[in-house]
Write a protein that holds these residues in place. Sequence first.
Motif, PDB file in Angstrom:
ATOM      1  N   LYS A 181      -3.688 -32.725  28.826  1.00 47.53           N
ATOM      2  CA  LYS A 181      -3.482 -31.352  29.197  1.00 47.53           C
ATOM      3  C   LYS A 181      -4.567 -30.430  28.867  1.00 47.53           C
ATOM      4  O   LYS A 181      -5.074 -30.381  27.514  1.00 47.53           O
ATOM      5  N   VAL A 182      -4.692 -29.270  29.761  1.00 45.26           N
ATOM      6  CA  VAL A 182      -5.464 -28.255  29.091  1.00 45.26           C
ATOM      7  C   VAL A 182      -4.713 -26.819  29.334  1.00 45.26           C
ATOM      8  O   VAL A 182      -4.013 -26.525  30.256  1.00 45.26           O
ATOM      9  N   LEU A 183      -4.726 -26.392  28.003  1.00 48.05           N
ATOM     10  CA  LEU A 183      -4.115 -25.118  27.836  1.00 48.05           C
ATOM     11  C   LEU A 183      -4.987 -24.021  27.646  1.00 48.05           C
ATOM     12  O   LEU A 183      -5.906 -24.231  26.756  1.00 48.05           O
ATOM     13  N   GLY A 184      -4.834 -22.823  28.438  1.00 39.36           N
ATOM     14  CA  GLY A 184      -5.652 -21.740  28.116  1.00 39.36           C
ATOM     15  C   GLY A 184      -4.886 -20.658  27.536  1.00 39.36           C
ATOM     16  O   GLY A 184      -3.681 -20.438  27.798  1.00 39.36           O
ATOM     17  N   VAL A 185      -5.546 -19.913  26.395  1.00 40.74           N
ATOM     18  CA  VAL A 185      -4.843 -19.002  25.789  1.00 40.74           C
ATOM     19  C   VAL A 185      -5.562 -17.689  26.178  1.00 40.74           C
ATOM     20  O   VAL A 185      -6.859 -17.429  26.080  1.00 40.74           O
ATOM     21  N   ILE A 186      -4.980 -16.613  26.912  1.00 38.40           N
ATOM     22  CA  ILE A 186      -5.743 -15.501  27.103  1.00 38.40           C
ATOM     23  C   ILE A 186      -5.169 -14.246  26.570  1.00 38.40           C
ATOM     24  O   ILE A 186      -3.970 -14.463  26.118  1.00 38.40           O
ATOM     25  N   GLY A 187      -5.838 -13.180  26.397  1.00 40.83           N
ATOM     26  CA  GLY A 187      -5.261 -11.959  25.681  1.00 40.83           C
ATOM     27  C   GLY A 187      -6.718 -11.176  25.388  1.00 40.83           C
ATOM     28  O   GLY A 187      -7.951 -11.278  25.570  1.00 40.83           O
ATOM     29  N   GLU A 188      -6.401  -9.841  25.321  1.00 42.74           N
ATOM     30  CA  GLU A 188      -7.345  -8.698  25.169  1.00 42.74           C
ATOM     31  C   GLU A 188      -8.089  -8.886  23.903  1.00 42.74           C
ATOM     32  O   GLU A 188      -7.503  -9.791  22.933  1.00 42.74           O
ATOM     33  N   SER A 189      -8.969  -8.287  23.579  1.00 43.60           N
ATOM     34  CA  SER A 189     -10.013  -8.415  22.290  1.00 43.60           C
ATOM     35  C   SER A 189      -8.964  -7.919  21.335  1.00 43.60           C
ATOM     36  O   SER A 189      -8.252  -6.793  21.048  1.00 43.60           O
ATOM     37  N   GLY A 190      -9.150  -8.676  20.207  1.00 47.83           N
ATOM     38  CA  GLY A 190      -8.011  -8.150  18.990  1.00 47.83           C
ATOM     39  C   GLY A 190      -6.679  -8.933  19.162  1.00 47.83           C
ATOM     40  O   GLY A 190      -6.038  -8.911  18.159  1.00 47.83           O
ATOM     41  N   ALA A 191      -6.467  -9.565  20.215  1.00 44.47           N
ATOM     42  CA  ALA A 191      -4.932 -10.242  20.274  1.00 44.47           C
ATOM     43  C   ALA A 191      -4.645 -11.266  19.380  1.00 44.47           C
ATOM     44  O   ALA A 191      -3.663 -11.619  19.072  1.00 44.47           O
ATOM     45  N   GLY A 192      -5.834 -11.980  18.939  1.00 49.00           N
ATOM     46  CA  GLY A 192      -5.693 -12.976  17.882  1.00 49.00           C
ATOM     47  C   GLY A 192      -6.252 -14.307  18.384  1.00 49.00           C
ATOM     48  O   GLY A 192      -5.863 -15.615  17.743  1.00 49.00           O
ATOM     49  N   LYS A 193      -6.844 -14.387  19.578  1.00 44.88           N
ATOM     50  CA  LYS A 193      -7.217 -15.716  20.133  1.00 44.88           C
ATOM     51  C   LYS A 193      -8.282 -16.269  19.282  1.00 44.88           C
ATOM     52  O   LYS A 193      -7.898 -17.786  19.074  1.00 44.88           O
ATOM     53  N   SER A 194      -9.236 -15.804  18.523  1.00 45.82           N
ATOM     54  CA  SER A 194     -10.119 -16.671  17.785  1.00 45.82           C
ATOM     55  C   SER A 194      -9.216 -17.212  16.568  1.00 45.82           C
ATOM     56  O   SER A 194      -9.491 -18.320  15.894  1.00 45.82           O
ATOM     57  N   THR A 195      -8.411 -16.384  16.023  1.00 48.17           N
ATOM     58  CA  THR A 195      -7.723 -16.656  14.939  1.00 48.17           C
ATOM     59  C   THR A 195      -6.881 -17.836  15.146  1.00 48.17           C
ATOM     60  O   THR A 195      -6.800 -18.958  14.490  1.00 48.17           O
ATOM     61  N   LEU A 196      -6.149 -17.884  16.315  1.00 45.00           N
ATOM     62  CA  LEU A 196      -5.283 -18.990  16.840  1.00 45.00           C
ATOM     63  C   LEU A 196      -6.030 -20.095  16.869  1.00 45.00           C
ATOM     64  O   LEU A 196      -5.788 -21.308  16.449  1.00 45.00           O
TER      65      LEU A 196
END
Length: 232
Positions: A32-47
């Motif tokens: 599967k392909v999961l996309g994680v979206i969120g504004e800057s600083g939301a924690g995406k890179s860390t995740l």
Amino acid sequence: MIELKHVTKIFQQKDRITAALSDVSLTVPEGKVLGVIGESGAGKSTLIRCVNLLERPSSGEVFVDGQNLMELSSSELAKARRNIGMIFQHFNLLSSRTVFDNIAFPLELDKTPKAEIKARVNELLKLVGLEKKANDYPSKLSGGQKQRVAIARTLASNPKVLLCDEATSALDPATTHSILSLLKEINRQMNITILLITHEMEVVKDICDEVAVLHTGRLIEQGSISEIFSTP
Ligand code: ADP
Ligand code: ADP
């Protein structure tokens, strides 16, 4: 294939404490392909960096292909990471190496025999449509071509999982679309599970089976594209 269980990541700098991720649980089933979206600083890179333990969670568990990565020794982790490819916003190619040699690099590190490297790199060049660029240096390539090289390089190790860290954020819309089509094709043809992070809605609408929304370190929604984007 990818499972995060109650992952929390706290950064502490002097007197400042940031919870970059708070109790995040998510699953990406095989293929599967999961996309994680969120504004800057939301924690995406860390995740995304927690999935291959570039960042070690403060608490919680990370499973990839059935293995609990947090419990592995460093040599076992190095081995497990070969199953986890990663591509980046700024491509991270080696500027002193040709396209061919960039793609060959992980195979050389693995001491793959020369003839095998040649066959495999040529196959990957064909897959990403860059046969004619094999002997060029990255500086001669467009952004989209550079990302194609980076994709070929990461596929050289036959990963089961591909992590995409804002992989199209430096590209114009048409190039973004063609890179996303390539990723979808790779996902379908090779059954590679993809987790991607992006701040662009259009990206997830294009290729993701599911979307998760991250907001100030918390996962506030997860569902199919139609569930997340449908207006009631
Ligand atoms: P995003 O990728 O969604 O922009 P990040 O994961 O980069 O978010 O950052 C989430 C939060 O954690 C931000 O507040 C950021 O400043 C903080 N953060 C990220 N990495 C570090 C770090 N190495 N040290 C301290 N704080 C960090
Ligand atoms: P992105 O746009 O991908 O979130 P950033 O520019 O926020 O990237 O962060 C780049 C690097 O700096 C990352 O490795 C991140 O972990 C680290 N970082 C982000 N915020 C902080 C912070 N407040 N303090 C220290 N390091 C940080």
